[in-house]
Scaffold this motif. Structure first.
Motif, mmCIF file in Angstrom:
data_model
loop_
_atom_site.group_PDB
_atom_site.id
_atom_site.type_symbol
_atom_site.label_atom_id
_atom_site.label_comp_id
_atom_site.label_asym_id
_atom_site.label_seq_id
_atom_site.Cartn_x
_atom_site.Cartn_y
_atom_site.Cartn_z
ATOM 1 N N ALA A 400 0.822 -1.211 0.000
ATOM 2 C CA ALA A 400 0.000 0.000 0.000
ATOM 3 C C ALA A 400 0.860 1.266 0.000
ATOM 4 N N HIS A 401 2.101 1.150 0.479
ATOM 5 C CA HIS A 401 2.958 2.327 0.607
ATOM 6 C C HIS A 401 4.145 2.298 -0.347
ATOM 7 N N THR A 402 4.200 1.293 -1.219
ATOM 8 C CA THR A 402 5.283 1.218 -2.189
ATOM 9 C C THR A 402 5.048 2.223 -3.310
ATOM 10 N N PRO A 403 6.062 3.013 -3.685
ATOM 11 C CA PRO A 403 5.880 3.968 -4.797
ATOM 12 C C PRO A 403 5.523 3.238 -6.088
ATOM 13 N N ALA A 404 4.413 3.602 -6.689
ATOM 14 C CA ALA A 404 3.969 2.970 -7.938
ATOM 15 C C ALA A 404 2.896 3.834 -8.576
ATOM 16 N N TRP A 405 2.695 3.637 -9.871
ATOM 17 C CA TRP A 405 1.566 4.270 -10.554
ATOM 18 C C TRP A 405 0.283 3.593 -10.080
ATOM 19 N N ARG A 406 -0.747 4.353 -9.759
ATOM 20 C CA ARG A 406 -1.982 3.778 -9.224
ATOM 21 C C ARG A 406 -3.151 4.061 -10.167
ATOM 22 N N MET A 407 -3.951 3.031 -10.426
ATOM 23 C CA MET A 407 -5.085 3.161 -11.339
ATOM 24 C C MET A 407 -6.234 3.935 -10.707
ATOM 25 N N PRO A 408 -7.029 4.643 -11.515
ATOM 26 C CA PRO A 408 -8.260 5.259 -11.004
ATOM 27 C C PRO A 408 -9.347 4.196 -10.824
ATOM 28 N N LEU A 409 -10.381 4.542 -10.070
ATOM 29 C CA LEU A 409 -11.571 3.691 -9.874
ATOM 30 C C LEU A 409 -11.232 2.319 -9.290
ATOM 31 N N TRP A 410 -10.218 2.259 -8.458
ATOM 32 C CA TRP A 410 -9.926 1.015 -7.742
ATOM 33 C C TRP A 410 -10.768 0.996 -6.478
ATOM 34 N N PRO A 411 -11.391 -0.126 -6.086
ATOM 35 C CA PRO A 411 -11.294 -1.488 -6.643
ATOM 36 C C PRO A 411 -12.398 -1.824 -7.652
ATOM 37 N N ALA A 412 -13.225 -0.841 -8.025
ATOM 38 C CA ALA A 412 -14.339 -1.137 -8.923
ATOM 39 C C ALA A 412 -13.844 -1.696 -10.261
ATOM 40 N N MET A 413 -12.752 -1.141 -10.775
ATOM 41 C CA MET A 413 -12.257 -1.561 -12.080
ATOM 42 C C MET A 413 -11.865 -3.046 -12.107
ATOM 43 N N PRO A 414 -10.996 -3.522 -11.204
ATOM 44 C CA PRO A 414 -10.674 -4.946 -11.238
ATOM 45 C C PRO A 414 -11.852 -5.861 -10.906
ATOM 46 N N LEU A 415 -12.759 -5.417 -10.047
ATOM 47 C CA LEU A 415 -13.931 -6.238 -9.724
ATOM 48 C C LEU A 415 -14.812 -6.434 -10.954
ATOM 49 N N LEU A 416 -15.072 -5.366 -11.679
ATOM 50 C CA LEU A 416 -15.867 -5.465 -12.901
ATOM 51 C C LEU A 416 -15.170 -6.359 -13.917
ATOM 52 N N LEU A 417 -13.865 -6.207 -14.030
ATOM 53 C CA LEU A 417 -13.094 -6.994 -14.986
ATOM 54 C C LEU A 417 -13.161 -8.483 -14.653
ATOM 55 N N ILE A 418 -13.070 -8.826 -13.387
ATOM 56 C CA ILE A 418 -13.146 -10.230 -12.967
ATOM 57 C C ILE A 418 -14.489 -10.835 -13.373
ATOM 58 N N ALA A 419 -15.585 -10.112 -13.135
ATOM 59 C CA ALA A 419 -16.917 -10.621 -13.459
ATOM 60 C C ALA A 419 -17.072 -10.842 -14.961
ATOM 61 N N VAL A 420 -16.635 -9.865 -15.756
ATOM 62 C CA VAL A 420 -16.793 -9.960 -17.215
ATOM 63 C C VAL A 420 -15.927 -11.079 -17.782
ATOM 64 N N LEU A 421 -14.680 -11.182 -17.331
ATOM 65 C CA LEU A 421 -13.780 -12.202 -17.859
ATOM 66 C C LEU A 421 -14.238 -13.610 -17.480
ATOM 67 N N ALA A 422 -14.757 -13.771 -16.283
ATOM 68 C CA ALA A 422 -15.266 -15.082 -15.875
ATOM 69 C C ALA A 422 -16.426 -15.509 -16.774
ATOM 70 N N TYR A 423 -17.278 -14.542 -17.134
ATOM 71 C CA TYR A 423 -18.409 -14.865 -18.012
ATOM 72 C C TYR A 423 -17.918 -15.215 -19.419
ATOM 73 N N ILE A 424 -16.966 -14.448 -19.929
ATOM 74 C CA ILE A 424 -16.408 -14.751 -21.258
ATOM 75 C C ILE A 424 -15.788 -16.139 -21.273
ATOM 76 N N LEU A 425 -15.086 -16.478 -20.211
ATOM 77 C CA LEU A 425 -14.442 -17.790 -20.122
ATOM 78 C C LEU A 425 -15.481 -18.908 -20.155
ATOM 79 N N SER A 426 -16.611 -18.677 -19.504
ATOM 80 C CA SER A 426 -17.653 -19.711 -19.446
ATOM 81 C C SER A 426 -18.313 -19.960 -20.796
ATOM 82 N N ARG A 427 -18.149 -19.032 -21.753
ATOM 83 C CA ARG A 427 -18.798 -19.169 -23.055
ATOM 84 C C ARG A 427 -17.873 -19.733 -24.131
ATOM 85 N N GLN A 428 -16.680 -20.159 -23.761
ATOM 86 C CA GLN A 428 -15.752 -20.718 -24.745
ATOM 87 C C GLN A 428 -16.062 -22.184 -25.012
ATOM 88 N N GLU A 429 -15.600 -22.686 -26.149
ATOM 89 C CA GLU A 429 -15.858 -24.074 -26.523
ATOM 90 C C GLU A 429 -15.217 -25.034 -25.522
#
Length: 469
Positions: A400-429
């Motif tokens: 949490a205190h390590t110098p790094a570039w930080r994304m906006p809209l955290w944690p909403a962005m990764p949470l949304l991404l996890i939900a969408v990617l899991a659904y895409i994965l479920s629709r593969q052959e």
């Protein structure tokens, strides 16, 4: 860009590192311009446009541009995760170093396996398209041509990284010109209005018109994610970028924006300019270019694409050899294998790892292309999913205190991404899910019976000490 070390200096550093028993380090030899050129070349917009997109036209027709646009939007969230994690954990290991550090060693190992699948399969997939675009000059077997490109890329990958940045930069200019020519010709010969971009039509096998369903678009998103996937190369190169805390995020985000435009604009132009739905679904972009202009222009574009594919092969071999190098440095294998894979050549490149990426890649050019596409799509989606999970954990404890570039809209962005990617994965052959799942299961057994019992001496993820704040 900073000057690279001379071969003698590199050899001296290698010897010193070996004698002291400390992990070998890659040298910081490229700035943001060189890193962006290499990363853009790995996305290889023109070769992706001409090699991968035609398959999407075949299954999605007029919905191809829409699917790629949705995939590009999803990739913004992915790129934000990569930017934060890549500056927090700047290592040649890329995804697996980030996930191991933040989500645990088993999760990191599984990401490594998925990334290894991607890095081994994508180069031959692209390389096999070479024969189609050399056809105006010489007719070659696609598998043999692809294998030749892989071997040529392997030889180039043994050279100094900064030299390769300029080589690939020249090739990149040519492929951007080819994409621009396609875009201009497509718009100039428009046969339908912009409403066709959402008309959701594809030519059926019996000459009829079929409707592209929402589920087909969701299924196609795995390939759409793969189309712009190369922006992650900036993370693989983070150990060789000057000032990675700043330049990794800049390179990732700029590359995604540029590559999305280079790919999506010609796709829109092709959709609008194709003479009929059957031609669009056939995906013969070179044929359309020739029909819109002349055989000379068609030949020029084809040769530019052939060079772009060679360019992509060079950059992908460079990137992928760094993954194997980092895994050996992090003690993922029995000691003789680790020593071989971490060996650096006179130009500072991991030459054993480079050969082990390029030669098997040449052999994969003789595997069924649809299988390679399917496994790659599943692997990329699964890898992005685990990276998003790591991004959720990036701001806890000491991180949490390590110098790094930080994304906006955290944690909403990764949470949304996890939900969408899991659904895409479920629709593969199921076939591609089983192939990828089977390989992952074998890798899990390797973890359980070899790596985990040796946790004190194996799979020790290394983060360079000289990462700059």
């Amino acid at each position: 860009m900073a000057d690279t070390l001379r071969p003698v200096e590199t050899a001296a550093l290698d010897a010193a590192a070996t004698a002291s028993g400390s992990p070998q380090k890659l040298k910081r030899s490229i700035g943001i311009v060189g890193g962006t050129l290499l990363t853009l070349s790995c996305v290889t917009p023109a070769s992706t446009l001409f090699v991968v997109v035609p398959d999407l036209f075949g299954s999605l027709g007029t919905a191809t541009a829409l699917t790629i646009a949705i995939g590009s939007l999803l990739c913004i969230a992915v790129a934000l995760c990569y930017s934060e994690l890549g500056t927090l954990i700047p290592s040649a290991g890329g995804e697996y170093a980030m996930v191991s550090t933040l989500a645990g060693r088993l999760a990191g190992w599984l990401v490594f396996v998925l990334s290894l699948l991607v890095v081994m399969i994508v180069p031959p997939v692209i390389a096999m398209g070479t024969a189609d675009y050399l056809a105006p000059i010489v007719h070659l077997d696609p598998s043999l041509a692809g294998a030749g490109v892989m071997l040529l890329a392997t030889l180039a990958g043994l050279l100094d990284l900064r030299a390769n940045a300029w080589i690939t930069g020249v090739f990149l200019v040519l492929e951007v010109i080819a994409a621009a020519v396609v875009a201009v010709l497509g718009f100039a010969h428009g046969e339908r209005g912009t409403g066709s971009l959402v008309s959701m039509q594809v030519a059926g096998s019996a000459g009829n018109t079929d409707t592209v369903t929402a589920m087909l678009i969701v299924s196609g998103l795995a390939i759409a994610l793969f189309i712009t996937q190369g922006f992650s190369t900036a993370v693989y190169l983070s150990e060789e970028l000057e000032n990675p805390r700043r330049n990794v995020a800049r390179t990732v985000l700029a590359t995604l924006a540029i590559s999305s435009v280079i790919i999506l604009v010609p796709v829109v132009a092709i959709t609008l300019g194709a003479p009929d739905l059957s031609t669009l679904t056939g995906g013969d972009i070179s044929g359309m270019v020739t029909a819109w202009s002349s055989s000379a222009v068609g030949t020029f574009v084809s040769l530019c694409v052939a060079l772009a594919i060679i360019n992509a092969g060079i950059v992908m071999v460079i990137q992928n050899s760094r993954v194997l190098f980092a895994s050996a440095r992090d003690k993922a294998w029995p000691e003789p294998v680790n020593k071989g894979l971490s060996r650096l050549g006179r130009f500072g490149s991991p030459w054993v790892a480079t050969l082990l990426v390029g030669v098997p890649g040449a052999l994969l050019c003789f595997v069924n292309l649809d299988t390679l596409y399917g496994v790659t799509g599943v692997s990329v989606t699964g890898m992005y999913l685990l990276v998003a999970v790591a991004a959720l954990l990036a701001r806890r404890g000491k991180h949490a205190h390590t110098p790094a570039w930080r994304m906006p809209l955290w944690p909403a962005m990764p949470l949304l991404l996890i939900a969408v990617l899991a659904y895409i994965l479920s629709r593969q052959e199921a076939t591609y899910l089983l192939w990828t799942g089977g390989i992952t299961a074998v890798a899990t057994l390797y973890w359980a019976f070899y790596l985990r019992p040796r946790r004190e001496t194996r799979w020790l993820v290394t983060i360079p000490e000289d990462a700059q704040a």
